[in-house]
Every structure is written in C-alpha cells, then in structure tokens.
Write an enzyme that holds these catalytic residues in place. Sequence first.
Site, short mmCIF file in Angstrom:
data_model
loop_
_atom_site.label_atom_id
_atom_site.label_comp_id
_atom_site.label_asym_id
_atom_site.label_seq_id
_atom_site.Cartn_x
_atom_site.Cartn_y
_atom_site.Cartn_z
N LYS A 1 -4.30 7.14 -1.90
CA LYS A 1 -5.61 6.49 -1.92
C LYS A 1 -5.55 5.03 -2.37
CE LYS A 1 -8.88 7.67 -4.98
NZ LYS A 1 -10.05 8.40 -5.52
N ARG B 1 -10.32 13.18 -0.25
CA ARG B 1 -11.46 12.88 0.62
C ARG B 1 -11.23 11.66 1.53
NH1 ARG B 1 -16.42 12.33 -3.02
NH2 ARG B 1 -14.94 12.33 -4.76
N GLY C 1 -5.52 15.61 -15.44
CA GLY C 1 -6.70 14.97 -15.98
C GLY C 1 -6.44 13.54 -16.44
N TYR D 1 -8.84 1.78 -13.44
CA TYR D 1 -8.61 2.77 -12.39
C TYR D 1 -8.11 2.06 -11.13
CZ TYR D 1 -11.26 6.27 -15.04
OH TYR D 1 -11.68 7.15 -15.99
N TYR E 1 2.94 -21.65 28.71
CA TYR E 1 3.72 -21.14 27.58
C TYR E 1 4.64 -22.24 27.10
CZ TYR E 1 7.13 -18.80 24.74
OH TYR E 1 7.95 -18.46 23.69
#
Length: 453
Positions: free
Chosen positions: A20, A13, A76, A98, A362
Amino acid sequence: MNIVILAAGMGKRMRSALPKVLHPLAGRPLLAHVIDTARTLSPTRLVVVVGHGAEKVRDAVGAPDVQFAVQDKQLGTGHAVQQALPLLDPSVPTLVLYGDVPLTRASTLKRLLDAAGTERYGVLTVTVDDPTGYGRIVRDANGAVRKIVEQKDASDEERRIAEINTGIVVSPTRTLEAWLASLKNDNAQGEFYLTDVVERAIEAGVEVVTAQPDAEWETLGVNSKVQLAELERVHQRNVAYALLDAGVTLADPARIDVRGTLECGADVSIDVNCVFEGRVTLADNVSIGPNCVIRDASIGAGTRVDAYTHIEGGTTGAKVVLGPYARLRPGAVLGDEAHVGNFVEVKNAVMGHGAKANHLSYIGDSDIGARVNVGAGTITCNYDGANKHRTVIEDDVFIGSDTQLVAPVRVARGVTIAAGTTVWKDVGEGELVLNEKRQVSKTGYVRPTKKKV
Ligand code: UD1
Ligand code: CA
C-alpha cells in the site's frame, strides 16, 4: 527527536500486489512523501517499520538516513512501534507517523511537538463530521484526555464523539518501552493498540496533550483506490493554488497535474490538461498550450509550447516555438528562436539559433547549425542496425523536403540539399547536393479498372 513511520500493513482494500505505502501520489510512493516531511524535522533517527512487501518497500525508499525495523506479523500499531524501539535514541521523544498518511504538513507536526515538549504525551486529533471507523478521543469533565477508544470497542455514547485520533502521536521514549510492553490485546480486534498507551501515560502521571492540524486533509490516510484518488486531487489542488499564488496563470486549476517540481518565472501561462513530471523549469513569459506532457525539461523565456507537445527531457533557449504535436526526447537542446513543429521528433540533438524543423521529421544524434531550414519529411538515419552515428549540419544549410541523411555524415555551411535527396557522403561548403534521377512522363497510360464479378 526520533521518527517512526508505520508501514507494515498490507492494504487489502487497495486490491493490488503493490504494498500500500508504495502506491504513487503525484508520481511518488505515499511513503516517500511521509519520509520527505519527516526529513524537514531533522530527526536524529528515522525508522520505517516494514512488514508486507518489506523488500519492495526497502528498495523503493532506502536511503542512508533511513533505518528499517521488521514487523513480521501485523499484531497492531503498538506492536509495530515496539519493533522500532531498539533503533531509537531513548533520550529524545519519538514521533509516530503513518506511511499511508501522505499530506501532513511539517507545520502541523511542529505544533504537536511544541505542545508535547520532551515530557508530555501528544496526540494529533481532529474533529470531523463523520468519525466512523476512527479511534475516539474520550475526555473528562475538565476536558483532559482520558483515553482513546477504537470504533469497534466503543460504546454508543463514545461513538458519538466527533474528535478522533489521527494516529500521529509523540511520546517520551524512555517510558514508551515499558508502556508498550504492558499492552494487552484483549480487544475487539485482538491487536496491541498504540492508542492504549494514553492510559499508561496517565497512570504514570504523564500529561497527555493534543494539537490540531490546519486542515483535515492533512490527516487523511489511504486505504482504498478511492481515497488515493481523493488525496491526489487534494494534493494537486494545493500545488495548483500555490502556482496561482506565485503568479502563474492556469486556465483551470483543476486540470493540471504536477508529479515532481515545477518552477515558473514571471507571467507563465498554462492551458488545460497539462502534466508535468520530474523537474521542470519554465522561464519568464513561457506559455504552454493544452494537453502537453512535459518531463525533466528547462524551457527558456518567451517560449511557446503549443498543444499536444510531449517533452521527455530537453532544454530550450528563449523564444522557441514548439508544437503543436512536437516531441522532444532526452538530449534535445534547442537554441534561441528555434522552431520544432508538428510531428517532429528531436532526440539527443542540438539545434542552433533560429533553426527550423516545422513538419514531419526525425532529428536524432545530430548537430544542426544556426538558421538551418529542415524541410518536411527529413530523416536523420542515425542507426545502422547496430550502432548510432552522428549527423552534423553546419550553419545556414537548406534541407529540401523528404531528405535522408545517412549518418555519420557532415554537411558544411551554406549547402543546399535538393528535395528527395539521400545524403550519405559529406558535402562541402556552399554546394548544391542532389541525387541524379530522371523524371519520366509517358502518354497513353490507362489506369486499371475494377474487375466485375
Ligand atoms: C488507527 C488507530 C485509530 C486512528 C486511526 C487513524 C490504533 C489502534 N488505532 O486505526 O485510533 O483513528 O489509525 O487512521 O492505533 N500498522 C502496522 N502494523 C500493524 C498495524 C498497523 O505497521 O500491526 C500500520 C498500518 O500499515 C497503517 C497504520 O499502522 O499504516 C495504521 O493501521 P490501521 O490498521 O490502518 O489502523 P486503524 O485501524 O485505522
Ligand atoms: Ca486496524
């Protein structure tokens, strides 16, 4: 204790090629925040379970104290923890975190660890307004935890339970191996659920205890860009309030972003829309104007940084004035009371006490002495197309506007450089330097006029 961080999921997602757990929060990967928190608990083993984008994840967070276990297929959460088992010390408990839950505080984890001790199974739970999607904590009439049931497997009655599983658990390690091995995937998602270990523990006569976080946001995970943005705001609000608590004045705590560490002395004030990156130190009485970006910098006491100033590496002394629209790049070192004004870029250059470059210049690869006045439009020509060279300007030099200094070149103390001079040879102390050129005026000149078509 062992700590296992689950980070194998893909994060579909997020709609991104980046794994992720590598999406940044406050400029650093989500997983790096979790590893930081884990380290504060001094684990004996720290194992990250990787799967999707494993190589990228290793490259991003690899460190001598971090071990990796690979979960090739994401079967899982229970299966994920199983992959880490061979790397764990069986004699101490294992805490499961996690990789996509970045903001859990160590104090909350300590509370869970204290509740579980070495013999009990501990679950970090939280009661929320909308428990949709989470595993629910099912308790018996005495309030003891009986099991955790996933949303997709829950009955209507169970779905009404508002106490949810954050996913963070701690377990004795020796028994965990057998419990994980006995998991079945005959559930709605066909996965080996870590949550089912609760029932195994109870069957084995192990007490299951729970603990709660101080704040709900500590347990929030990132599954989408919306959630990532929300947690970024939570984190930035926390950082802003910590600054306020420390006495920093913020024009608006909702409009500051700190992506790294920001250390402030007394009576520092920061206007709106400033971004701080890397390690930034602001000494006493520093004031930062609106819309500044400041990275890896140390700003001296009483310095004023005006609007739209961009600093990417640099050090200033005390009472310096910077901006508006100034730019400091790596290696810029400004002495006390130096001024660097609008559209002036300073790179790998030292400016002495009270030196001023107020407009459109500069200054690169240079040593500028004390009290030097750098006129508008001055350019150090530091690059010959192949190599960089140094420009040395000694104390009390006056540089007229629109001067070019072709490096390597040295201008001795007290020199005056006339406006519009190209300096390509060294200049001796106290001299006036100019390029001979004539000003010519002609009479009778007629400007071109536009042709009619
Ligand atoms: C899990 C919990 C749920 C809890 C929720 C909290 C289970 C079965 N369910 O659900 O009770 O309320 O977290 O957010 O544990 N991961 C792996 N390998 C896998 C599967 C997952 O590494 O095979 C990692 C993911 O990358 C992620 C974390 O474990 O970081 C959680 O996985 P996810 O699928 O998001 O769990 P949920 O279904 O949300
Ligand atoms: Ca899932």
